[in-house]
Design a protein around this motif. Structure first.
Motif, PDB file in Angstrom:
ATOM      1  N   PHE A  29      48.908  62.049  34.424  1.00  0.00           N
ATOM      2  CA  PHE A  29      48.926  60.635  34.782  1.00  0.00           C
ATOM      3  C   PHE A  29      48.092  60.436  36.046  1.00  0.00           C
ATOM      4  N   THR A  30      47.208  59.438  36.012  1.00  0.00           N
ATOM      5  CA  THR A  30      46.399  59.135  37.183  1.00  0.00           C
ATOM      6  C   THR A  30      47.223  58.351  38.205  1.00  0.00           C
ATOM      7  N   PHE A  31      46.650  58.213  39.402  1.00  0.00           N
ATOM      8  CA  PHE A  31      47.299  57.388  40.420  1.00  0.00           C
ATOM      9  C   PHE A  31      47.447  55.955  39.920  1.00  0.00           C
ATOM     10  N   ARG A  32      46.448  55.462  39.183  1.00  0.00           N
ATOM     11  CA  ARG A  32      46.537  54.107  38.634  1.00  0.00           C
ATOM     12  C   ARG A  32      47.688  54.019  37.625  1.00  0.00           C
ATOM     13  N   ASP A  33      47.845  55.032  36.768  1.00  0.00           N
ATOM     14  CA  ASP A  33      48.934  55.043  35.788  1.00  0.00           C
ATOM     15  C   ASP A  33      50.290  54.948  36.479  1.00  0.00           C
ATOM     16  N   VAL A  34      50.485  55.786  37.492  1.00  0.00           N
ATOM     17  CA  VAL A  34      51.774  55.828  38.195  1.00  0.00           C
ATOM     18  C   VAL A  34      52.014  54.520  38.935  1.00  0.00           C
ATOM     19  N   ASP A  35      50.982  54.005  39.574  1.00  0.00           N
ATOM     20  CA  ASP A  35      51.104  52.755  40.326  1.00  0.00           C
ATOM     21  C   ASP A  35      51.462  51.601  39.396  1.00  0.00           C
ATOM     22  N   ARG A  36      50.772  51.536  38.257  1.00  0.00           N
ATOM     23  CA  ARG A  36      51.029  50.448  37.309  1.00  0.00           C
ATOM     24  C   ARG A  36      52.452  50.532  36.745  1.00  0.00           C
ATOM     25  N   LEU A  37      52.863  51.722  36.290  1.00  0.00           N
ATOM     26  CA  LEU A  37      54.194  51.862  35.703  1.00  0.00           C
ATOM     27  C   LEU A  37      55.281  51.584  36.734  1.00  0.00           C
ATOM     28  N   SER A  38      55.094  52.046  37.962  1.00  0.00           N
ATOM     29  CA  SER A  38      56.120  51.811  38.985  1.00  0.00           C
ATOM     30  C   SER A  38      56.250  50.321  39.292  1.00  0.00           C
ATOM     31  N   SER A  39      55.134  49.597  39.286  1.00  0.00           N
ATOM     32  CA  SER A  39      55.198  48.142  39.502  1.00  0.00           C
ATOM     33  C   SER A  39      55.919  47.461  38.350  1.00  0.00           C
ATOM     34  N   GLN A  40      55.618  47.874  37.126  1.00  0.00           N
ATOM     35  CA  GLN A  40      56.262  47.268  35.956  1.00  0.00           C
ATOM     36  C   GLN A  40      57.760  47.577  35.934  1.00  0.00           C
ATOM     37  N   LEU A  41      58.119  48.804  36.313  1.00  0.00           N
ATOM     38  CA  LEU A  41      59.547  49.151  36.377  1.00  0.00           C
ATOM     39  C   LEU A  41      60.258  48.354  37.462  1.00  0.00           C
ATOM     40  N   ASN A  61      66.851  63.891  35.210  1.00  0.00           N
ATOM     41  CA  ASN A  61      66.309  65.234  35.387  1.00  0.00           C
ATOM     42  C   ASN A  61      64.821  65.133  35.715  1.00  0.00           C
ATOM     43  N   ASN A  62      64.257  66.197  36.265  1.00  0.00           N
ATOM     44  CA  ASN A  62      62.820  66.213  36.520  1.00  0.00           C
ATOM     45  C   ASN A  62      62.048  65.859  35.250  1.00  0.00           C
ATOM     46  N   GLY A  63      61.078  64.978  35.386  1.00  0.00           N
ATOM     47  CA  GLY A  63      60.297  64.579  34.228  1.00  0.00           C
ATOM     48  C   GLY A  63      59.166  63.655  34.624  1.00  0.00           C
ATOM     49  N   PRO A  64      58.446  63.110  33.651  1.00  0.00           N
ATOM     50  CA  PRO A  64      57.280  62.274  33.953  1.00  0.00           C
ATOM     51  C   PRO A  64      57.624  60.946  34.613  1.00  0.00           C
ATOM     52  N   ASN A  65      58.892  60.524  34.490  1.00  0.00           N
ATOM     53  CA  ASN A  65      59.279  59.235  35.073  1.00  0.00           C
ATOM     54  C   ASN A  65      59.909  59.368  36.461  1.00  0.00           C
ATOM     55  N   SER A  66      60.074  60.604  36.941  1.00  0.00           N
ATOM     56  CA  SER A  66      60.751  60.803  38.227  1.00  0.00           C
ATOM     57  C   SER A  66      60.046  60.070  39.366  1.00  0.00           C
ATOM     58  N   VAL A  67      58.744  60.275  39.500  1.00  0.00           N
ATOM     59  CA  VAL A  67      58.005  59.656  40.599  1.00  0.00           C
ATOM     60  C   VAL A  67      57.828  58.148  40.390  1.00  0.00           C
ATOM     61  N   PRO A  68      57.407  57.691  39.195  1.00  0.00           N
ATOM     62  CA  PRO A  68      57.296  56.235  39.000  1.00  0.00           C
ATOM     63  C   PRO A  68      58.595  55.488  39.288  1.00  0.00           C
ATOM     64  N   LEU A  69      59.740  56.077  38.919  1.00  0.00           N
ATOM     65  CA  LEU A  69      61.008  55.388  39.158  1.00  0.00           C
ATOM     66  C   LEU A  69      61.331  55.320  40.644  1.00  0.00           C
ATOM     67  N   ASP A  70      61.106  56.409  41.364  1.00  0.00           N
ATOM     68  CA  ASP A  70      61.326  56.378  42.815  1.00  0.00           C
ATOM     69  C   ASP A  70      60.456  55.306  43.468  1.00  0.00           C
ATOM     70  N   PHE A  71      59.178  55.291  43.118  1.00  0.00           N
ATOM     71  CA  PHE A  71      58.264  54.300  43.690  1.00  0.00           C
ATOM     72  C   PHE A  71      58.662  52.887  43.276  1.00  0.00           C
ATOM     73  N   ALA A  72      59.146  52.721  42.051  1.00  0.00           N
ATOM     74  CA  ALA A  72      59.570  51.402  41.579  1.00  0.00           C
ATOM     75  C   ALA A  72      60.711  50.861  42.429  1.00  0.00           C
ATOM     76  N   CYS A  73      61.645  51.741  42.791  1.00  0.00           N
ATOM     77  CA  CYS A  73      62.771  51.300  43.621  1.00  0.00           C
ATOM     78  C   CYS A  73      62.272  50.801  44.981  1.00  0.00           C
ATOM     79  N   VAL A  74      61.277  51.493  45.550  1.00  0.00           N
ATOM     80  CA  VAL A  74      60.726  51.067  46.832  1.00  0.00           C
ATOM     81  C   VAL A  74      60.016  49.716  46.679  1.00  0.00           C
TER      82      VAL A  74
END
Length: 506
Positions: A29-41, A61-74
């Motif tokens: 996942f690119t930085f853009r992918d993570v940024d976009r998904l975290s905003s949508q979440l 559990n550790n997985g592909p959504n761990s970082v996007p979800l943390d960023f989404a909460c912020v």
């Protein structure tokens, strides 16, 4: 206004949109992918009813959504309360009650566990990721129709962004609160004292991202580097990923390093890319670190000492100091941390005398949630945080840990620090694991008692192990009792759990 956690997330996303940010199994996942998904979440959580400042539990559990979800909460202005997936339903129910979290976001593989939580806490709002229960929201499905830019919120330095239950061994449930400013301070602390992240670096995460391992994500994000995530630690896959992904940094706990040392591929693995083997969380047995350095080289090893209350590094032992008696040290104080050793009254102890470590730093917590009495005990009047760890500072400025005040054994009027006895027992060739506690004793008040797990195929008697220690330590420090177990109790993040061992032996 200081730099905030949200500022640093936005900065990394803006500067490196097309670089790879996250690797999980065969997905990248690119930085853009993570940024976009975290905003949508973030929008999806607002739509589901979460409001800025709400405490939201995360069961993932550790997985592909761990970082996007943390960023989404912020980005949503939420106060996330991570729950370790290895704990029981009853433990999670208590944590939800203690934290006041009324919502939970869960991974699809934990839907059954979440349903059991919902049965115990009917008012709990449950939001899944690629899953739903009881009519709750599937946040990933909802996110697909949400705006790709983050919600517009205003944040303050002291907004709570993380309420994290410690894995301490005292038996007291404590939830440390970190703010927008303190979490940014943690990122700066890591970059300043422990790891100088470069553009093409990659860090491999096998330990749970909700604890120390996850703290490294933001520094790597800020420098445009990769975060490589494993669902769980597996020695074979771990060694393979170091070589295949050209990993430059790993973060270990003693149990993980011991498992790698016992793997047949340990010495043959290509570690030419690996610059840093970072370890902390609990003391590393001297025989383990010496064996690892002999194979991988002393220049790779970095030790840190820190706490959930003041992550990540209070002190650091650099590679060049991994020698002789300094291997028993936890290093020198970090440049952004004030440290002193104090007595019970809060006065500094004389040079060379043991005292409780007290710290002040931009990275320390705001306080424990809903625990006024405990906060009054843990903070001095002038704002220093008491760690409950006992140490001695030598004349060279290196901190030598003795133990936690709660774990000290008083036997026959003498103080015994469990770690000192454990380090000696770990030198015995038959010992795989050990943990030392005090147990009630009619003669000694407390008897030094060791729980031992032997290596497969190895044998040792109680008398042999006691004699082994008595030849290396003062007589009063040797175990009075030895108990043999298949494995010694540990916390969910791999630390020795002396509280559980005391309960077991009682």
């Amino acid at each position: 206004m200081t730099t905030t956690y949200l500022d640093l997330i936005n900065r990394g996303a803006k500067q490196y949109p097309n670089r790879t940010a996250i690797v999980y199994e065969d997905q990248a996942f690119t930085f853009r992918d993570v940024d976009r998904l975290s905003s949508q979440l973030a929008h999806a959580m607002h739509e589901a009813g979460a409001r800025q400042g709400d405490r939201v539990a995360l069961l993932l559990n550790n997985g592909p959504n761990s970082v996007p979800l943390d960023f989404a909460c912020v980005k949503a202005g939420l106060n996330r309360v991570p729950l370790n997936a290895r704990l029981s339903v009853n433990e999670h129910v208590k944590m939800l009650s203690e934290s006041g979290a009324q919502r939970i976001v869960f991974g699809a593989d934990l839907a059954e566990h979440t349903a059991a939580l919902k049965a115990e806490v009917p008012e709990l709002h449950c939001h899944g990721l690629d899953s739903s229960i009881g009519g709750g929201t599937d946040l990933l499905r909802s996110a697909r129709t949400q705006p790709e830019s983050a919600p517009t919120i205003t944040v303050k330095d002291d907004d709570i962004v993380l309420t994290l239950f410690t894995s301490g061994t005292t038996g007291t449930l404590k939830a440390a609160q970190h703010t927008q400013a303190s979490y940014a301070g943690i990122c700066k602390n890591v970059l300043m004292n422990l790891i100088n992240v470069e553009h093409d670096d990659a860090m491999l995460h096998a330990a749970s991202l909700i604890h120390a391992s996850g703290i490294f994500v933001l520094p790597f994000w800020l420098r445009g580097a990769r975060t490589v995530i494993m669902k769980a630690f597996d020695p074979t896959a771990f060694l393979d990923l170091i070589a295949r992904e050209r990993i430059t940094a790993i973060n270990m706990v003693p149990t993980m390093l011991q498992m790698l040392l016992g793997h047949p591929d340990f010495e043959q693995t290509d570690v030419s890319s690996l610059r840093q083997v970072i370890y902390g969380a609990s003391p590393m047995p001297r025989p383990v670190i010496e064996q690892a350095m002999a194979v991988w080289g002393r220049e790779r090893f970095w030790q840190y000492y820190g706490q959930t209350e003041c992550p990540l590094t209070i002190t650091v032992l650099r590679p060049e100091d991994h020698e002789a008696d300094l291997l028993g040290s936890c290093g020198k104080p970090c440049v952004d941390v004030e440290l002193r050793l104090i007595d019970e009254a809060g006065n500094e102890v004389p040079p060379g005398a043991p005292g409780e470590i007290a710290v002040r730093a931009p990275s320390m917590m705001k306080g424990y949630y809903n625990a006024d009495q405990l906060n009054a005990e843990m903070f001095t009047d002038d704002g220093w945080l008491r760690t409950r760890d006992i140490a001695v500072m030598d004349e060279r400025g290196f901190l030598h840990m003795k133990d936690r005040t709660s774990d000290m054994i008083i036997t026959g009027g003498y103080n015994v620090y469990p770690r000192e006895v454990e380090d000696v027992l770990m030198e015995h060739p038959a010992v795989a694991e050990c943990s030392v506690v005090g147990t009630k004793d009619a003669k000694w008040i407390e008897a030094v008692t060791a729980a031992i797990a032997l290596k497969p195929g190895q044998q040792a008697t109680e008398a042999e192990l006691i004699e082994f220690v008595s030849g290396r330590l003062a007589s009063y420090k040797k175990p009075r009792k030895i108990v043999f177990l298949d494995s010694v109790p540990k916390t969910a993040v791999g630390k020795l759990n002396r509280k559980a061992l005391r309960d077991l032996l009682a």
